[in-house]
Design a protein around this motif. Structure first.
Motif, PDB file in Angstrom:
ATOM      1  N   VAL A  23     -43.405   0.918 -12.273  1.00  0.00           N
ATOM      2  CA  VAL A  23     -43.497   0.482 -13.548  1.00  0.00           C
ATOM      3  C   VAL A  23     -42.015   0.081 -14.354  1.00  0.00           C
ATOM      4  CG1 VAL A  23     -44.909   1.871 -15.830  1.00  0.00           C
ATOM      5  CG2 VAL A  23     -45.767   2.184 -13.957  1.00  0.00           C
ATOM      6  N   VAL A  24     -41.460   1.845 -13.991  1.00  0.00           N
ATOM      7  CA  VAL A  24     -40.285   1.307 -14.916  1.00  0.00           C
ATOM      8  C   VAL A  24     -39.094  -0.741 -14.634  1.00  0.00           C
ATOM      9  CG1 VAL A  24     -37.681   2.192 -15.131  1.00  0.00           C
ATOM     10  CG2 VAL A  24     -39.218   3.826 -15.185  1.00  0.00           C
ATOM     11  N   GLY A  25     -39.322  -1.238 -13.152  1.00  0.00           N
ATOM     12  CA  GLY A  25     -38.564  -2.109 -12.508  1.00  0.00           C
ATOM     13  C   GLY A  25     -39.321  -2.495 -13.136  1.00  0.00           C
ATOM     14  N   ALA A  26     -40.493  -2.463 -13.499  1.00  0.00           N
ATOM     15  CA  ALA A  26     -41.486  -3.967 -13.581  1.00  0.00           C
ATOM     16  C   ALA A  26     -40.998  -4.049 -15.385  1.00  0.00           C
ATOM     17  CB  ALA A  26     -42.956  -3.603 -13.838  1.00  0.00           C
ATOM     18  N   LEU A  27     -41.109  -3.186 -16.208  1.00  0.00           N
ATOM     19  CA  LEU A  27     -40.310  -2.688 -17.531  1.00  0.00           C
ATOM     20  C   LEU A  27     -39.319  -3.843 -17.686  1.00  0.00           C
ATOM     21  CD1 LEU A  27     -42.307   0.080 -18.792  1.00  0.00           C
ATOM     22  CD2 LEU A  27     -42.766  -1.959 -19.332  1.00  0.00           C
ATOM     23  N   VAL A  28     -38.017  -3.275 -17.632  1.00  0.00           N
ATOM     24  CA  VAL A  28     -36.994  -3.498 -17.873  1.00  0.00           C
ATOM     25  C   VAL A  28     -37.186  -4.792 -17.002  1.00  0.00           C
ATOM     26  CG1 VAL A  28     -34.557  -2.909 -16.040  1.00  0.00           C
ATOM     27  CG2 VAL A  28     -35.973  -1.116 -16.736  1.00  0.00           C
ATOM     28  N   GLY A  29     -37.448  -5.247 -15.295  1.00  0.00           N
ATOM     29  CA  GLY A  29     -37.377  -6.632 -15.064  1.00  0.00           C
ATOM     30  C   GLY A  29     -38.223  -7.246 -16.252  1.00  0.00           C
ATOM     31  N   THR A  30     -39.335  -7.230 -16.975  1.00  0.00           N
ATOM     32  CA  THR A  30     -39.896  -8.375 -17.936  1.00  0.00           C
ATOM     33  C   THR A  30     -38.837  -7.895 -18.975  1.00  0.00           C
ATOM     34  OG1 THR A  30     -42.182  -7.555 -17.233  1.00  0.00           O
ATOM     35  CG2 THR A  30     -41.635  -8.079 -19.288  1.00  0.00           C
ATOM     36  N   ILE A  31     -38.070  -7.075 -19.397  1.00  0.00           N
ATOM     37  CA  ILE A  31     -37.850  -7.412 -20.988  1.00  0.00           C
ATOM     38  C   ILE A  31     -35.784  -8.468 -20.775  1.00  0.00           C
ATOM     39  CG2 ILE A  31     -36.040  -6.241 -22.174  1.00  0.00           C
ATOM     40  CD1 ILE A  31     -38.018  -2.848 -22.199  1.00  0.00           C
ATOM     41  N   ARG A  32     -35.198  -7.936 -18.801  1.00  0.00           N
ATOM     42  CA  ARG A  32     -35.017  -8.656 -18.442  1.00  0.00           C
ATOM     43  C   ARG A  32     -34.715  -9.817 -19.361  1.00  0.00           C
ATOM     44  NH1 ARG A  32     -31.821  -5.489 -13.754  1.00  0.00           N
ATOM     45  NH2 ARG A  32     -30.264  -3.928 -15.340  1.00  0.00           N
ATOM     46  N   PHE A  33     -36.117 -10.864 -18.076  1.00  0.00           N
ATOM     47  CA  PHE A  33     -36.191 -11.997 -18.070  1.00  0.00           C
ATOM     48  C   PHE A  33     -36.815 -12.946 -19.830  1.00  0.00           C
ATOM     49  CE2 PHE A  33     -40.876 -14.977 -18.030  1.00  0.00           C
ATOM     50  CZ  PHE A  33     -39.542 -15.957 -17.038  1.00  0.00           C
ATOM     51  N   LEU A  34     -37.539 -11.743 -20.767  1.00  0.00           N
ATOM     52  CA  LEU A  34     -38.102 -12.216 -22.173  1.00  0.00           C
ATOM     53  C   LEU A  34     -36.583 -12.330 -22.574  1.00  0.00           C
ATOM     54  CD1 LEU A  34     -41.062  -9.829 -22.906  1.00  0.00           C
ATOM     55  CD2 LEU A  34     -41.037 -11.830 -21.881  1.00  0.00           C
ATOM     56  N   ARG A  35     -35.446 -12.032 -22.856  1.00  0.00           N
ATOM     57  CA  ARG A  35     -34.258 -11.053 -23.325  1.00  0.00           C
ATOM     58  C   ARG A  35     -33.993 -12.921 -22.806  1.00  0.00           C
ATOM     59  NH1 ARG A  35     -31.297  -5.330 -23.438  1.00  0.00           N
ATOM     60  NH2 ARG A  35     -32.040  -5.035 -24.731  1.00  0.00           N
ATOM     61  N   SER A  36     -33.288 -13.558 -21.557  1.00  0.00           N
ATOM     62  CA  SER A  36     -33.273 -14.176 -20.430  1.00  0.00           C
ATOM     63  C   SER A  36     -33.358 -15.549 -21.147  1.00  0.00           C
ATOM     64  CB  SER A  36     -33.286 -14.520 -19.185  1.00  0.00           C
ATOM     65  OG  SER A  36     -34.662 -14.854 -19.097  1.00  0.00           O
ATOM     66  N   GLN A  41     -31.696 -19.055 -21.585  1.00  0.00           N
ATOM     67  CA  GLN A  41     -31.144 -19.672 -20.058  1.00  0.00           C
ATOM     68  C   GLN A  41     -31.867 -20.435 -19.471  1.00  0.00           C
ATOM     69  OE1 GLN A  41     -30.071 -15.599 -19.608  1.00  0.00           O
ATOM     70  NE2 GLN A  41     -28.604 -15.444 -20.702  1.00  0.00           N
ATOM     71  N   ASP A  42     -31.296 -20.394 -18.133  1.00  0.00           N
ATOM     72  CA  ASP A  42     -32.196 -21.277 -17.559  1.00  0.00           C
ATOM     73  C   ASP A  42     -33.477 -21.043 -17.052  1.00  0.00           C
ATOM     74  OD1 ASP A  42     -32.664 -23.151 -15.259  1.00  0.00           O
ATOM     75  OD2 ASP A  42     -31.389 -22.013 -13.575  1.00  0.00           O
ATOM     76  N   PHE A  43     -34.832 -21.085 -16.841  1.00  0.00           N
ATOM     77  CA  PHE A  43     -35.927 -20.706 -16.649  1.00  0.00           C
ATOM     78  C   PHE A  43     -36.203 -20.232 -15.711  1.00  0.00           C
ATOM     79  CE2 PHE A  43     -40.588 -21.184 -15.390  1.00  0.00           C
ATOM     80  CZ  PHE A  43     -40.622 -19.699 -16.254  1.00  0.00           C
ATOM     81  N   THR A  44     -35.886 -21.188 -14.669  1.00  0.00           N
ATOM     82  CA  THR A  44     -35.890 -21.042 -13.293  1.00  0.00           C
ATOM     83  C   THR A  44     -34.834 -19.932 -12.571  1.00  0.00           C
ATOM     84  OG1 THR A  44     -36.041 -23.459 -12.533  1.00  0.00           O
ATOM     85  CG2 THR A  44     -35.843 -22.525 -10.716  1.00  0.00           C
ATOM     86  N   ALA A  45     -33.679 -19.843 -12.965  1.00  0.00           N
ATOM     87  CA  ALA A  45     -33.083 -18.644 -11.695  1.00  0.00           C
ATOM     88  C   ALA A  45     -33.344 -17.488 -13.696  1.00  0.00           C
ATOM     89  CB  ALA A  45     -31.677 -19.024 -12.335  1.00  0.00           C
ATOM     90  N   GLY A  46     -33.407 -17.271 -14.370  1.00  0.00           N
ATOM     91  CA  GLY A  46     -34.336 -16.204 -14.544  1.00  0.00           C
ATOM     92  C   GLY A  46     -35.255 -15.980 -14.334  1.00  0.00           C
ATOM     93  N   TYR A  47     -36.411 -16.995 -13.909  1.00  0.00           N
ATOM     94  CA  TYR A  47     -37.823 -16.516 -12.884  1.00  0.00           C
ATOM     95  C   TYR A  47     -37.353 -16.066 -11.755  1.00  0.00           C
ATOM     96  CZ  TYR A  47     -42.247 -16.801 -11.316  1.00  0.00           C
ATOM     97  OH  TYR A  47     -43.683 -16.279 -10.767  1.00  0.00           O
ATOM     98  N   ARG A  48     -36.536 -16.477 -11.357  1.00  0.00           N
ATOM     99  CA  ARG A  48     -35.831 -15.689  -9.661  1.00  0.00           C
ATOM    100  C   ARG A  48     -35.570 -14.399  -9.787  1.00  0.00           C
ATOM    101  NH1 ARG A  48     -32.624 -19.144  -8.450  1.00  0.00           N
ATOM    102  NH2 ARG A  48     -34.053 -21.117  -8.104  1.00  0.00           N
ATOM    103  N   ARG A  49     -34.595 -14.342 -10.448  1.00  0.00           N
ATOM    104  CA  ARG A  49     -34.374 -13.025 -10.985  1.00  0.00           C
ATOM    105  C   ARG A  49     -35.258 -11.742 -11.083  1.00  0.00           C
ATOM    106  NH1 ARG A  49     -30.070 -15.880 -13.339  1.00  0.00           N
ATOM    107  NH2 ARG A  49     -30.949 -15.309 -15.116  1.00  0.00           N
ATOM    108  N   TYR A  50     -36.269 -12.324 -11.738  1.00  0.00           N
ATOM    109  CA  TYR A  50     -37.603 -11.614 -12.669  1.00  0.00           C
ATOM    110  C   TYR A  50     -38.586 -11.223 -11.499  1.00  0.00           C
ATOM    111  CZ  TYR A  50     -41.887 -10.313 -15.019  1.00  0.00           C
ATOM    112  OH  TYR A  50     -42.305  -9.387 -15.460  1.00  0.00           O
ATOM    113  N   ARG A  51     -38.932 -11.834 -10.545  1.00  0.00           N
ATOM    114  CA  ARG A  51     -39.639 -11.924  -8.801  1.00  0.00           C
ATOM    115  C   ARG A  51     -38.363 -11.199  -8.423  1.00  0.00           C
ATOM    116  NH1 ARG A  51     -42.127 -16.286  -6.562  1.00  0.00           N
ATOM    117  NH2 ARG A  51     -42.992 -14.719  -4.722  1.00  0.00           N
ATOM    118  N   GLN A  52     -37.164 -11.490  -7.898  1.00  0.00           N
ATOM    119  CA  GLN A  52     -36.782 -10.401  -7.155  1.00  0.00           C
ATOM    120  C   GLN A  52     -36.597  -8.768  -7.438  1.00  0.00           C
ATOM    121  OE1 GLN A  52     -33.301 -12.939  -7.138  1.00  0.00           O
ATOM    122  NE2 GLN A  52     -33.753 -13.596  -5.287  1.00  0.00           N
TER     123      GLN A  52
END
Length: 125
Positions: A23-36, A41-52
């Motif tokens: 849950v925390v990993g999903a929340l942190v990842g989502t927040i980082r993705f939304l900030r990007s 920033q580049d959507f594709t790179a941000g999405y890739r980091r989010y998925r990883q």
């Protein structure tokens, strides 16, 4: 409180830690993705980091969940049927972990890492 009760509490606590990691990993990842996205920033790179990041959180959470299952099954009721059920659960979670790892790394585990290949190729020329 007997041994089985203590092991049940420990197993449940480890399970809760696994769920919390996911849950925390999903929340942190989502927040980082939304900030990007907000920073345009580049959507594709941000999405890739989010998925990883999400995949890594799931992998770590699965490890905790397997540990909790092992503790409860082996310490509390080590019967053939409970060990069989545990084996199936571990097999399914191992397959999920393997699949996620392949997806995150973009290669099979027995293949060389790409960064090693490029540095080895540069050094041998």
């Amino acid at each position: 409180m007997n041994f089985a009760d203590v092991m049940e509490i420990i197993g449940t606590t480890i399970d809760a830690a696994g769920v919390a990691v996911i849950v925390v990993g999903a929340l942190v990842g989502t927040i980082r993705f939304l900030r990007s996205l907000a920073a345009r920033q580049d959507f594709t790179a941000g999405y890739r980091r989010y998925r990883q990041g999400l995949g890594r959180a799931i992998l770590l959470g699965l490890e905790f969940l397997v540990a909790g299952d092992i503790i409860r099954t082996v310490a509390i009721s080590p019967s053939y049927s409970s060990v069989g059920v545990l084996a199936v659960i571990v097999a399914v979670r191992t397959f999920l972990s393997f699949s996620l790892e392949v997806e995150l790394e973009g290669r099979w585990p027995w293949q060389a890492r790409r960064d090693r290949e490029t540095t080895q190729g540069a050094g041998s020329a």
